[in-house]
Design a protein around this motif. Structure first.
Motif, PDB file in Angstrom:
ATOM      1  N   PHE A 145       0.832  -1.208   0.000  1.00  0.00           N
ATOM      2  CA  PHE A 145       0.000   0.000   0.000  1.00  0.00           C
ATOM      3  C   PHE A 145       0.866   1.258   0.000  1.00  0.00           C
ATOM      4  O   PHE A 145       0.610   2.211  -0.751  1.00  0.00           O
ATOM      5  CB  PHE A 145      -0.920   0.012   1.218  1.00  0.00           C
ATOM      6  N   ALA A 167       1.039   4.119  -2.869  1.00  0.00           N
ATOM      7  CA  ALA A 167       0.679   5.498  -2.557  1.00  0.00           C
ATOM      8  C   ALA A 167       1.794   6.457  -2.968  1.00  0.00           C
ATOM      9  O   ALA A 167       1.540   7.538  -3.526  1.00  0.00           O
ATOM     10  CB  ALA A 167       0.378   5.629  -1.064  1.00  0.00           C
ATOM     11  N   CYS A 219       1.581   9.608  -5.483  1.00  0.00           N
ATOM     12  CA  CYS A 219       1.746  10.969  -4.959  1.00  0.00           C
ATOM     13  C   CYS A 219       2.950  11.710  -5.544  1.00  0.00           C
ATOM     14  O   CYS A 219       2.862  12.901  -5.875  1.00  0.00           O
ATOM     15  CB  CYS A 219       1.849  10.937  -3.438  1.00  0.00           C
ATOM     16  N   LEU A 243      -5.579   8.689  -4.631  1.00  0.00           N
ATOM     17  CA  LEU A 243      -5.307   7.888  -3.428  1.00  0.00           C
ATOM     18  C   LEU A 243      -6.540   7.082  -3.029  1.00  0.00           C
ATOM     19  O   LEU A 243      -6.420   5.946  -2.556  1.00  0.00           O
ATOM     20  CB  LEU A 243      -4.865   8.782  -2.278  1.00  0.00           C
ATOM     21  N   TRP A 265      -6.761   4.185  -5.337  1.00  0.00           N
ATOM     22  CA  TRP A 265      -5.719   3.225  -4.980  1.00  0.00           C
ATOM     23  C   TRP A 265      -6.086   2.461  -3.706  1.00  0.00           C
ATOM     24  O   TRP A 265      -5.871   1.256  -3.620  1.00  0.00           O
ATOM     25  CB  TRP A 265      -4.376   3.930  -4.801  1.00  0.00           C
ATOM     26  N   THR A 266      -6.678   3.157  -2.736  1.00  0.00           N
ATOM     27  CA  THR A 266      -7.081   2.502  -1.491  1.00  0.00           C
ATOM     28  C   THR A 266      -8.110   1.418  -1.766  1.00  0.00           C
ATOM     29  O   THR A 266      -8.014   0.304  -1.236  1.00  0.00           O
ATOM     30  CB  THR A 266      -7.647   3.528  -0.501  1.00  0.00           C
ATOM     31  N   ASP A 272      -6.451  -1.442  -3.442  1.00  0.00           N
ATOM     32  CA  ASP A 272      -5.651  -2.201  -2.476  1.00  0.00           C
ATOM     33  C   ASP A 272      -6.539  -3.088  -1.607  1.00  0.00           C
ATOM     34  O   ASP A 272      -6.222  -4.260  -1.367  1.00  0.00           O
ATOM     35  CB  ASP A 272      -4.850  -1.242  -1.594  1.00  0.00           C
TER      36      ASP A 272
END
Length: 357
Positions: free
Chosen positions: A265, A269, A273, A289, A292-293, A296
């Motif tokens: 993770f 990230a 970023c 993000l 992506w979260t 994940d």
């Protein structure tokens, strides 16, 4: 009925604090004395010290017969027994037993709830019919004949087997079979009679045959990967009624110990970023993000879990109301333990606090 003649060179020899032990037979096959997952066990041990303490076996009843020498067994708070050669003592494995005397002995250990006995047979020139000497309602039986001296010939089901000194004949009788056989020869035979049931689910973890990974295993890993935080049981009350078996818990600890999901993770990230920091607006960074979260949570972490988990995964996730007696015992021990405290105590066990005063 099936039988096996076990030769002396097939016995498993090991050391204990007071001498040497030869494991002669154990049931179920493949069970291990140290794991205490057997129903019955026959062994012979040498006691090489004048005084020694017996191992604690609170889940077993024991019968000990002296083969050579003399011994005094002191069962603390219970009684004392003095034994000469071919004399026996029956006692609870939970007793704190201290022995006085150097001997060679013959041991029968039987899981509590089952029945085990030792007696002596003296075969003669003519065959004598043998069978149970104790009433029982147990479905399974084993009669094991140990040739202490001389020889014997046993007849069962139209077959004959001869045993020499130090050899053990084990006869297993299935449900509905009445133990019956003949014996002739000369010398001394120690007979063990064990009456028992399989005790499925009480001695060891359930054997779950491994299978190839499926999409259902992936879905189970989505669940597992996202409940590995301390407050999970408060957020998901159903977790309080769920237990992960030993195989699954071990696999989860391995993944979490290596911080694989956290590292994946964090790297993801940072990969988002750093390039976006100079060109994108703040809301775009946060949106990326967020995406992506979610990726994940529902894909990356479960995929990391998947190769480590035993399959089929769901069979290792148990309802606490449907655990076997063995699983209940393991769960109770887990609930009593405090891994964080144990880790802390281990870390500081050599600190000044523990130095002699």
């Amino acid at each position: 009925m099936k039988y096996q003649l076990i030769k002396k060179d097939a016995y498993k020899t090991s050391r204990w604090t007071g001498g040497e032990t030869r494991e002669m037979a154990i049931w179920p096959a493949g069970s291990r004395y140290l794991e205490r997952n057997f129903v019955w066990r026959l062994s012979s041990a040498t006691v090489e010290q004048e005084e020694s303490d017996f191992s604690s076996l609170p889940d077993y009843d024991r019968v000990l017969m002296v083969l050579e020498g003399e011994v005094v067994l002191s069962h603390e708070g219970q009684r004392v027994a003095r034994l000469k050669a071919l004399e026996q003592d029956r006692f609870d494995g939970a007793y704190k037993t201290h022995s006085f005397g150097r001997i060679t002995d013959y041991n029968l250990m039987v899981r509590k709830g089952n029945e085990g006995y030792l007696d002596l047979l003296y075969p003669a020139e003519t065959a004598a019919q043998c069978g149970p000497t104790q009433p029982t309602e147990k479905p399974l039986a084993v009669h094991a004949l140990f040739c202490q001296e001389g020889y014997f010939v046993a007849g069962m089901g139209g077959k004959t087997v001869m045993a020499s000194p130090g050899e053990l004949l084990v006869m297993e009788f299935g449900e509905g079979e009445q133990p019956a056989y003949t014996i002739m020869g000369e010398g001394t035979v120690i007979r063990a009679q064990v009456y028992f049931d399989e005790m499925k689910g009480q001695l060891a973890a359930e054997e779950i045959p491994p299978e190839k990974a499926t999409f259902d295993d992936f879905k189970a890993c989505v669940y597992l990967a996202n409940v590995q935080f301390r407050a999970a049981k408060y957020i998901l009350p159903s977790l309080k009624r769920t237990w992960f078996d030993q195989a699954l818990s071990k696999a989860i600890r391995k993944v979490e110990k290596l911080y694989l999901t956290a590292a994946a993770f964090l790297l993801g990230a940072l990969a988002i970023c750093i390039p976006m920091a100079l060109t994108a607006e703040v809301w775009q960074v946060f949106a990326a993000l967020a995406v992506w979260t979610l990726l994940d949570v529902f894909v990356v972490s479960p995929l990391i879990y998947l190769p480590f988990m035993p399959k089929p995964v769901r069979k290792h996730i148990k309802d606490v109301d449907k655990l076997t007696p063995y699983e209940q015992k393991v769960r109770e021990e887990e609930m009593k333990s405090n891994p964080q405290l144990e880790k802390l105590l281990k870390k500081y066990k050599n600190s000044g606090r523990n130095l002699p005063q």
